[in-house]
Structures are given as structure tokens and as C-alpha cells.
Design a protein around this motif. Structure first.
Motif, PDB file in Angstrom:
ATOM      1  N   PRO A   1     -33.604  -4.234  33.791  1.00  0.00           N
ATOM      2  CA  PRO A   1     -34.174  -2.587  33.774  1.00  0.00           C
ATOM      3  C   PRO A   1     -32.788  -1.573  33.181  1.00  0.00           C
ATOM      4  CG  PRO A   1     -34.465  -3.379  36.428  1.00  0.00           C
ATOM      5  CD  PRO A   1     -33.797  -4.570  35.249  1.00  0.00           C
TER       6      PRO A   1
ATOM      7  N   ARG B   1     -38.533  -0.911  30.352  1.00  0.00           N
ATOM      8  CA  ARG B   1     -37.521  -1.307  30.751  1.00  0.00           C
ATOM      9  C   ARG B   1     -36.529  -0.041  31.066  1.00  0.00           C
ATOM     10  NH1 ARG B   1     -34.717  -3.463  25.678  1.00  0.00           N
ATOM     11  NH2 ARG B   1     -35.740  -2.120  24.572  1.00  0.00           N
TER      12      ARG B   1
ATOM     13  N   VAL C   1     -35.762   3.083  33.283  1.00  0.00           N
ATOM     14  CA  VAL C   1     -36.273   3.120  34.090  1.00  0.00           C
ATOM     15  C   VAL C   1     -35.852   4.862  35.246  1.00  0.00           C
ATOM     16  CG1 VAL C   1     -36.523   1.078  35.124  1.00  0.00           C
ATOM     17  CG2 VAL C   1     -34.159   2.429  35.790  1.00  0.00           C
TER      18      VAL C   1
END
Length: 133
Positions: free
Chosen positions: A9, A55, A57
Motif C-alpha cells: 500500500p 495501491r 490508500v
């Protein structure tokens, strides 16, 4: 800018506490002076692309009294709103909103985020906006 980190992330960090370069200068000396400073177009492009990137966040941005113009702030606000539309959290933080000058424009930018955090000893000096021709 987005970089490849596999499937890990990514939390975007944006420093808006320093002046933003809107157009690339032609003068070599001016280019040296603006080296390392954030560029407006890449910031806007990254925010728009990051909203669709699974990816990414969230977004954390440092807001400061760097003297961005109202037009620059409006463009960044629109890009943050597009990022927020993806449902990802956004947080803006500042040491102060106008300790020795008006904090209206930086605060206006901060209101585009889900949350605004202010250093406990920070000031809020909102005196409004003005424009001249």
C-alpha cells in the motif's frame, strides 16, 4: 509521483508548505532556484491518477503559508476533491494558519480534505479573501 512498490500500500504525502512552481522557467539561474520545488502539473496529475490506483490508500498533506495563489489553490482543491471521490481518506495538517499574516488561502485549501489537523500552539488568522485587477 507514483512509484512502483509491488503490491504494498502507498500513502501519498504532499508538502504544500513551500512555493509551487507553475511554469518551468526558461532562465538557467531561475531553473536552479526552483530545483527541488513542487511543480503544479505533476501534483495535479498524480492526485487524479492516484484516485484510480488501488495501491494508494490515502493522502496526507502539509499545508503552509507558502504564498500559493488563489488560482493554484483552486486547482489543487479540485484535484483533492477528485481523489476524495474515490473514497480514500485525506488529511491536511498545518503548524499554523496565518500566525503573522492571513491564513485564509491556506485554510481554504485545507477545507478540501476530510480532516484538518492543527498544531496545538498554532494560530488561525482568517481575514477573508481579496482580489484586484
Amino acid at each position: 509521483m507514483l512509484t512502483r512498490h509491488g503490491d504494498k500500500p502507498i500513502l501519498l504525502e504532499l508538502d504544500l508548505a513551500q512555493p509551487i512552481v507553475e511554469t518551468e522557467p526558461d532562465d538557467p539561474i531561475a531553473k536552479l532556484r526552483t530545483r527541488g520545488k513542487p511543480r503544479l502539473r505533476p501534483i495535479l496529475r498524480t492526485l487524479h491518477e492516484a484516485g484510480d490506483d488501488e495501491r494508494v490508500v490515502g493522502l496526507v498533506a502539509r499545508i503552509g503559508s507558502a504564498g500559493q495563489t488563489l488560482a493554484q489553490v483552486q486547482e489543487i482543491r479540485s484535484a483533492v476533491a477528485a481523489f476524495r471521490a474515490s473514497g480514500k481518506p485525506t488529511v491536511a495538517w498545518a503548524e499554523t494558519f496565518g500566525e503573522s499574516a492571513s491564513g485564509s488561502i491556506p485554510y481554504f485549501l485545507a477545507t478540501a480534505f476530510d480532516e484538518v489537523w492543527l498544531q496545538p500552539s498554532g494560530d488561525v488568522n482568517l481575514i477573508g479573501l481579496s482580489a484586484e485587477v
